[in-house]
Design a protein around this motif. Structure first.
Motif, PDB file in Angstrom:
ATOM      1  N   UNK A 114     -34.636  19.900 -19.616  1.00 24.88           N
ATOM      2  CA  UNK A 114     -33.342  20.995 -19.812  1.00 24.88           C
ATOM      3  C   UNK A 114     -34.020  22.341 -19.918  1.00 24.88           C
ATOM      4  N   UNK A 115     -33.133  23.241 -19.898  1.00 28.15           N
ATOM      5  CA  UNK A 115     -33.182  24.722 -20.070  1.00 28.15           C
ATOM      6  C   UNK A 115     -32.568  24.760 -21.434  1.00 28.15           C
ATOM      7  N   UNK A 116     -33.437  25.261 -22.306  1.00 29.25           N
ATOM      8  CA  UNK A 116     -33.290  25.501 -24.090  1.00 29.25           C
ATOM      9  C   UNK A 116     -32.281  26.640 -24.028  1.00 29.25           C
ATOM     10  N   UNK A 117     -32.756  27.646 -23.606  1.00 29.27           N
ATOM     11  CA  UNK A 117     -32.036  29.254 -23.606  1.00 29.27           C
ATOM     12  C   UNK A 117     -32.867  30.207 -22.575  1.00 29.27           C
ATOM     13  N   UNK A 118     -32.102  31.371 -22.771  1.00 33.06           N
ATOM     14  CA  UNK A 118     -32.891  32.564 -22.247  1.00 33.06           C
ATOM     15  C   UNK A 118     -33.934  33.015 -22.928  1.00 33.06           C
ATOM     16  N   UNK A 119     -34.956  33.276 -22.526  1.00 31.96           N
ATOM     17  CA  UNK A 119     -36.196  33.645 -23.209  1.00 31.96           C
ATOM     18  C   UNK A 119     -36.116  35.026 -24.180  1.00 31.96           C
ATOM     19  N   UNK A 120     -36.631  35.070 -25.264  1.00 34.92           N
ATOM     20  CA  UNK A 120     -36.272  36.078 -25.975  1.00 34.92           C
ATOM     21  C   UNK A 120     -37.836  36.903 -26.173  1.00 34.92           C
ATOM     22  N   UNK A 121     -37.879  38.044 -26.846  1.00 33.75           N
ATOM     23  CA  UNK A 121     -39.059  38.717 -26.525  1.00 33.75           C
ATOM     24  C   UNK A 121     -40.186  38.043 -27.270  1.00 33.75           C
ATOM     25  N   UNK A 122     -40.257  37.333 -28.126  1.00 29.90           N
ATOM     26  CA  UNK A 122     -41.443  36.742 -29.007  1.00 29.90           C
ATOM     27  C   UNK A 122     -41.988  35.642 -27.714  1.00 29.90           C
ATOM     28  N   UNK A 123     -40.958  34.814 -27.250  1.00 31.28           N
ATOM     29  CA  UNK A 123     -41.330  33.865 -26.092  1.00 31.28           C
ATOM     30  C   UNK A 123     -42.190  34.697 -24.839  1.00 31.28           C
ATOM     31  N   UNK A 124     -41.585  35.740 -24.624  1.00 26.13           N
ATOM     32  CA  UNK A 124     -42.124  36.255 -23.475  1.00 26.13           C
ATOM     33  C   UNK A 124     -43.482  36.947 -23.636  1.00 26.13           C
ATOM     34  N   UNK A 125     -43.687  37.358 -24.922  1.00 25.32           N
ATOM     35  CA  UNK A 125     -45.048  37.842 -25.387  1.00 25.32           C
ATOM     36  C   UNK A 125     -46.073  36.783 -25.297  1.00 25.32           C
TER      37      UNK A 125
END
Length: 447
Positions: A114-125
């Protein structure tokens, strides 16, 4: 893939730093031509999204259980192995169903993540930090593999966004025992290690490149399933069995040999079977080539290097006569007109080569001499024996004589200033030193 081949690694137009919505940054890209069409029923919309990893090197399907609207190029956080991973949305909507059907995967597969959520800044970093480690991990892993003398080639390493797992893609001809290698990788890189074997064609698709046709490799742009290719496909298309020309960058036969094979097989249905040999009075004729574009069959005769093109009707006729025991006297070859256009003779006269450069140089020097004036003489420096550069004007003898520039110049005699210089009368002003006035002849000395 187009953006990855440039010097900056960024697309020039969309300025989204590698996540352009046009798909130029991804391999195996599919153009979503249904993107701008309105959606009538949201319930019937496909609830699966295609997500690409490592610029399209790997693509997976994930369930969109929350029914969020994603655009192409958005970063999403998906389920990973004991953690999460970050990927880029590559395809949404109805075209995903066509891709699922092509891959043989069901839309309601319970094993689909599954897709959990749109990526936030912390996850992209964290995703960028994990990707920056891949090149160093790949170099060190190749060093360890060569130390153990394993007959394998590590082609790519993919680290999960949370930094908990790394997948090593390798190619090998035989079975490899890399249990000791996995223990070293896990202890040094502090990651969960997964070894995944791929074929030579998959490795070429991951690396990418330019084919002999001048375009990007099909396996890197749109081809995802690899069918077996053999030399029979080249024989049906009348191609010379040259391993160098028929092999791609992966070292195997080119996949494009299968692209037009069905067309050739359909065209060959109109040619007669069992017509490899024909009996003639000059000997047995052997078939060497079938031309599907001109519907001709080419034969050769023994002790003769000439090729004889025959029509299909003529071959069928000769074959019937041979079955009746009749040997034909001649093949009756047709005349083949070359497809190359005949060269048309030009109506103009080619002057290159008829005018020498020496003639042009003489004319150029003569024009420059005329621009200098009539008193400067000729400046003719002919290398073929004419007067040299030092001879200007009429020659009065050897080249060591005086030059004539508007009359002879005598440097040894007095200089002629055209008479005395007028001073408008004597200067009668008194001088303090009692010297005679300037401009006149000195008078008698005064005591």
């Amino acid at each position: 893939m187009g953006c990855g081949s440039c010097g900056t690694g960024k697309p020039g137009g969309c300025k989204s730093n590698g996540g352009c919505s046009s798909g130029g940054c991804n391999r195996l890209n599919v153009h979503d031509w249904l993107r701008d069409l309105p959606i009538d029923d949201l319930d019937s919309q496909c609830k699966v999204v295609e997500v690409s990893f490592k610029q399209g090197s790997r693509k997976e399907f994930y369930k969109n259980t929350a029914l969020q609207q994603f655009e192409k190029g958005d970063y999403v956080t998906v389920e990973g192995v004991n953690g999460f991973d970050v990927g880029e949305v590559s395809l949404t909507g109805e075209l995903v169903r066509l891709q699922l059907k092509k891959r043989g995967t069901g839309e309601f597969n319970p094993d689909m993540k599954k897709i959990l959520r749109p990526s936030n800044d912390r996850e992209i970093e964290a995703f960028k930090i994990s990707k920056s480690r891949e090149s160093d991990i790949l170099a060190r892993s190749r060093t360890h593999a060569s130390y153990f003398k394993l007959a394998m080639k590590l082609s790519e390493v993919e680290v999960q966004a949370d930094g908990k797992k790394a997948t090593f893609f390798y190619t090998a001809d035989d079975r490899i025992d890399f249990r000791e290698l996995i223990r070293i990788f896990a202890g040094e890189f502090k990651l969960k290690v997964e070894m995944r074997q791929i074929g030579i064609r998959q490795e070429a698709a991951k690396l990418g490149g330019i084919g002999s046709c001048g375009r990007e490799l099909c396996c890197s742009t749109w081809l995802h399933d690899f069918k077996s290719v053999n030399t029979t496909a080249a024989r049906y298309q009348n191609l010379s069995i040259n391993q160098t020309k028929l092999s791609g960058q992966c070292g195997r036969l080119k996949c494009c040999l299968n692209f037009e094979l069905d067309t050739y097989l359909d065209a060959l249905q109109g040619f007669p079977d069992y017509a490899d040999t024909l009996q003639t009075a000059m000997g047995q004729a052997f078939l060497i080539k079938k031309d599907i574009f001109k519907n001709l069959m080419w034969y050769t005769l023994p002790n003769n290097t000439k090729h004889f093109p025959l029509t299909i009707d003529r071959v069928v006729e000769i074959k019937k006569l041979n079955q009746q025991g009749i040997v034909v006297d001649e093949l009756q070859a047709v005349e083949v007109i070359s497809s190359k256009a005949k060269e048309v003779e030009s109506s103009f006269v080619e002057l290159v080569g008829q005018i020498s450069l020496k003639t042009l140089e003489k004319n150029d020097r003569r024009r420059k001499d005329q621009q200098r004036g009539p008193g400067n003489g000729n400046y003719n420096n002919d290398r073929n024996g004419g007067p040299n550069r030092d001879s200007r004007g009429p020659s009065n003898g050897p080249n060591n004589g005086p030059r004539n520039f508007n009359g002879p110049r005598n440097n040894n005699g007095p200089r002629n200033n055209n008479g005395p210089r007028p001073n408008n009368g004597p200067n009668n002003r008194p001088r303090p030193d009692n010297r005679p006035p300037q401009g006149g002849n000195p008078g008698p000395a005064q005591s």
